[in-house]
Design an enzyme around this catalytic site. Structure first.
Site, PDB file in Angstrom:
ATOM      1  N   ASP A  70       0.837  -1.201   0.000  1.00 38.31           N
ATOM      2  CA  ASP A  70       0.000   0.000   0.000  1.00 38.31           C
ATOM      3  C   ASP A  70       0.875   1.254   0.000  1.00 38.31           C
ATOM      4  O   ASP A  70       0.705   2.144  -0.822  1.00 38.31           O
ATOM      5  CB  ASP A  70      -0.923  -0.002   1.236  1.00 38.31           C
ATOM      6  CG  ASP A  70      -1.750  -1.263   1.311  1.00 38.31           C
ATOM      7  OD1 ASP A  70      -2.552  -1.485   0.394  1.00 38.31           O
ATOM      8  OD2 ASP A  70      -1.575  -2.042   2.259  1.00 38.31           O
ATOM      9  N   GLU A 119       1.741  -6.396  -5.184  1.00 35.96           N
ATOM     10  CA  GLU A 119       1.400  -5.513  -6.303  1.00 35.96           C
ATOM     11  C   GLU A 119       2.611  -4.749  -6.838  1.00 35.96           C
ATOM     12  O   GLU A 119       2.934  -4.810  -8.012  1.00 35.96           O
ATOM     13  CB  GLU A 119       0.316  -4.521  -5.857  1.00 35.96           C
ATOM     14  CG  GLU A 119      -0.020  -3.505  -6.930  1.00 35.96           C
ATOM     15  CD  GLU A 119      -1.440  -2.999  -6.898  1.00 35.96           C
ATOM     16  OE1 GLU A 119      -2.319  -3.684  -6.334  1.00 35.96           O
ATOM     17  OE2 GLU A 119      -1.680  -1.914  -7.448  1.00 35.96           O
TER      18      GLU A 119
HETATM   19  O1  TRH Z   1       4.523  -6.141   0.656  1.00 36.23           O
HETATM   20  P1  TRH Z   1       3.548  -6.712  -0.293  1.00 36.23           P
HETATM   21  O2  TRH Z   1       3.151  -8.074  -0.030  1.00 36.23           O
HETATM   22  O3  TRH Z   1       2.288  -5.796  -0.360  1.00 36.23           O
HETATM   23  C1  TRH Z   1       0.967  -6.284  -0.472  1.00 36.23           C
HETATM   24  C2  TRH Z   1       0.342  -6.011  -1.775  1.00 36.23           C
HETATM   25  O4  TRH Z   1       0.403  -4.686  -2.156  1.00 36.23           O
HETATM   26  C3  TRH Z   1      -1.112  -6.425  -1.722  1.00 36.23           C
HETATM   27  O5  TRH Z   1      -1.744  -6.154  -2.935  1.00 36.23           O
HETATM   28  C4  TRH Z   1      -1.782  -5.675  -0.619  1.00 36.23           C
HETATM   29  O6  TRH Z   1      -3.108  -6.017  -0.525  1.00 36.23           O
HETATM   30  C5  TRH Z   1      -1.059  -6.012   0.644  1.00 36.23           C
HETATM   31  O7  TRH Z   1       0.288  -5.635   0.551  1.00 36.23           O
HETATM   32  C6  TRH Z   1      -1.681  -5.302   1.824  1.00 36.23           C
HETATM   33  O8  TRH Z   1       4.201  -6.697  -1.757  1.00 36.23           O
HETATM   34  P2  TRH Z   1       4.460  -5.485  -2.782  1.00 36.23           P
HETATM   35  O9  TRH Z   1       3.178  -4.911  -3.264  1.00 36.23           O
HETATM   36  O10 TRH Z   1       5.369  -5.996  -3.770  1.00 36.23           O
HETATM   37  O11 TRH Z   1       5.202  -4.382  -1.927  1.00 36.23           O
HETATM   38  C7  TRH Z   1       6.535  -4.504  -1.517  1.00 36.23           C
HETATM   39  C8  TRH Z   1       7.235  -3.165  -1.588  1.00 36.23           C
HETATM   40  O12 TRH Z   1       8.484  -3.248  -0.957  1.00 36.23           O
HETATM   41  C9  TRH Z   1       7.490  -2.700  -3.009  1.00 36.23           C
HETATM   42  O13 TRH Z   1       7.331  -1.284  -3.083  1.00 36.23           O
HETATM   43  C10 TRH Z   1       8.957  -3.048  -3.242  1.00 36.23           C
HETATM   44  C11 TRH Z   1       9.504  -2.787  -1.865  1.00 36.23           C
HETATM   45  N1  TRH Z   1      10.751  -3.447  -1.511  1.00 36.23           N
HETATM   46  C12 TRH Z   1      11.856  -2.670  -1.281  1.00 36.23           C
HETATM   47  O14 TRH Z   1      11.792  -1.437  -1.403  1.00 36.23           O
HETATM   48  N2  TRH Z   1      13.013  -3.267  -0.890  1.00 36.23           N
HETATM   49  C13 TRH Z   1      13.137  -4.604  -0.756  1.00 36.23           C
HETATM   50  O15 TRH Z   1      14.229  -5.098  -0.413  1.00 36.23           O
HETATM   51  C14 TRH Z   1      11.982  -5.417  -1.044  1.00 36.23           C
HETATM   52  C15 TRH Z   1      12.091  -6.903  -0.931  1.00 36.23           C
HETATM   53  C16 TRH Z   1      10.810  -4.806  -1.394  1.00 36.23           C
END
Ligand code: TRH
Length: 374
Positions: free
Chosen positions: A20, A270
């Site tokens: 989010d 996402e």
């Molecule tokens: O963390 P998530 O599982 O988020 C989820 C989804 O958005 C889902 O749709 C929602 O309903 C739920 O949260 C509440 O996975 P997502 O969306 O990939 O978000 C991870 C974020 O973290 C993304 O912006 C990439 C970032 N990230 C980093 O900045 N550094 C890192 O080392 C990693 C592994 C991720």
């Protein structure tokens, strides 16, 4: 001189994980940088946001970071003004006091939805929803993969930066040295995934694998696999053909670089999913778990939209791996099949990134919508 820039308020409630805030922060920054908008991002859980924005001071009610005002959406919510454009991210429900004040001076009110490739999205994108009591309407805005949706988040220079990094071997080597014939894999997934099966299959495979794992809840099952107490960034374990490196949780920019540098990326939720698409490298996406297997419906819709025209064997290997991974039932034989299909998938991922980048991105579509709003 007064600041005449259009004001956008984005409201973000962090449900769990980082998606989010990941999406909202990326969008807020892009709107401020590329469209010179005055953007304020309201966030309820500052300590979670701090993981993505290490410079964030969780004690401050308001602060400016990277050209965006970040305001704490606390239970004692107070505001000084209504913005020209209000984005309610992921149906987070705006504060009642803010909605009441909007009635006196109606902004463009947008409900930004989660990304899905399902066919119904085109129909619901831009549907208005009148407020039951007040003279206000909100518009549903659905990101998506086709022209008739709200598009995908993509900064203006993203693909140029990616191409430059992928063309420069020294950029690739920065995080963990590349060993000549090893497959370089990044791993970000929900901890319930079939981690032991995957790591065992990698360890038993013919091709050496360097697996890079940023710090996250995934470290618990990975520690268990290696019989280690608690893995830390900097740790390195090997087993058979598999060599695992634990990285710190990266900045969003560094995470992009990691995705660009790998031969295969495991992503989830996402935002990392979209970044993997723009990395133009093969990836395995694990959708966020939803009741009644809604996430599997989302996965099927995505595979149907994204896989053609990939040749049948590779498409089948890729789809099967995705389905088993999402259902947490990975079969050991799916890994070597996937590895064999990677050259074809690589070409396809590149083509798809080019094709999708020919469409307007989400921020551009939002700005156009606001410009034409009546
Ligand atoms: O963390 P998530 O599982 O988020 C989820 C989804 O958005 C889902 O749709 C929602 O309903 C739920 O949260 C509440 O996975 P997502 O969306 O990939 O978000 C991870 C974020 O973290 C993304 O912006 C990439 C970032 N990230 C980093 O900045 N550094 C890192 O080392 C990693 C592994 C991720």
């Amino acid at each position: 001189m007064t600041d005449k820039r259009q004001r956008w308020d984005i409201f973000c409630r962090i449900i769990d994980n980082y998606g989010d805030i990941g999406v909202c922060w990326r969008l807020a920054r892009q709107l401020a940088h590329e469209y010179s908008l005055d953007v304020r991002l309201w966030v309820d859980a500052l300590p979670v946001a701090q993981r993505l924005l290490p410079a964030l001071d969780t004690q401050r009610a308001e602060q400016v970071l990277d050209g965006v005002t970040i305001a704490h959406w606390s239970p004692e919510f107070q505001f000084d003004r209504i913005a020209d454009v209000v984005i309610e991210a992921f149906a987070c429900e705006l504060p009642e006091s803010y909605i009441n004040a909007m009635a006196a001076q109606p902004p463009v009110w947008i409900n930004l939805e989660y990304l899905s490739a399902e066919a119904w999205v085109e129909e619901f994108h831009l549907q208005p929803s009148p407020h039951p009591r007040l003279a206000l309407k909100k518009t549903f805005f659905f990101p998506g993969f086709t022209e008739n949706t709200g598009g995908l988040l993509r900064e203006r220079h993203l693909l140029d930066d990616r191409d430059a990094a992928q063309a420069d071997p020294s950029a690739r080597l920065r995080m963990v040295p590349r060993s000549a014939d090893a497959l370089r894999v990044s791993l970000f997934a929900y901890p319930q995934a079939s981690i032991p099966t995957l790591l065992t299959a990698m360890a038993n495979g013919d091709r050496p694998v360097v697996c890079l794992i940023p710090e996250s809840s995934l470290l618990a099952p990975v520690s268990q696999f290696f019989g280690a107490d608690k893995l830390q960034p900097g740790d390195h374990y090997s087993h058979g053909s598999l060599s695992v490196h634990i990285l710190p949780f990266l900045s969003q920019a560094e995470y992009d670089q990691l995705l660009w540098s790998c031969d295969l990326n495991f992503v989830r939720g996402e935002d990392s999913w979209i970044r993997a698409i723009w990395a133009a490298r093969p990836f395995i996406w694990q959708p966020y778990f939803q009741s009644e297997d809604t996430h599997l419906v989302k996965l099927e819709a995505f595979l149907q939209c994204y896989l053609p025209p990939l040749e049948r064997d590779a498409a089948d290997a890729w789809a099967t791996f995705h389905q088993q991974w999402a259902q947490r039932q990975l079969a050991a034989g799916s890994w070597p099949r996937l590895v064999q299909a990677l050259p074809a998938i690589q070409q396809h991922a590149r083509q798809q990134s080019q094709a999708l980048a020919a469409q307007d991105d989400l921020a551009a579509k939002l700005v156009i919508f606001v410009r034409n709003f009546q």
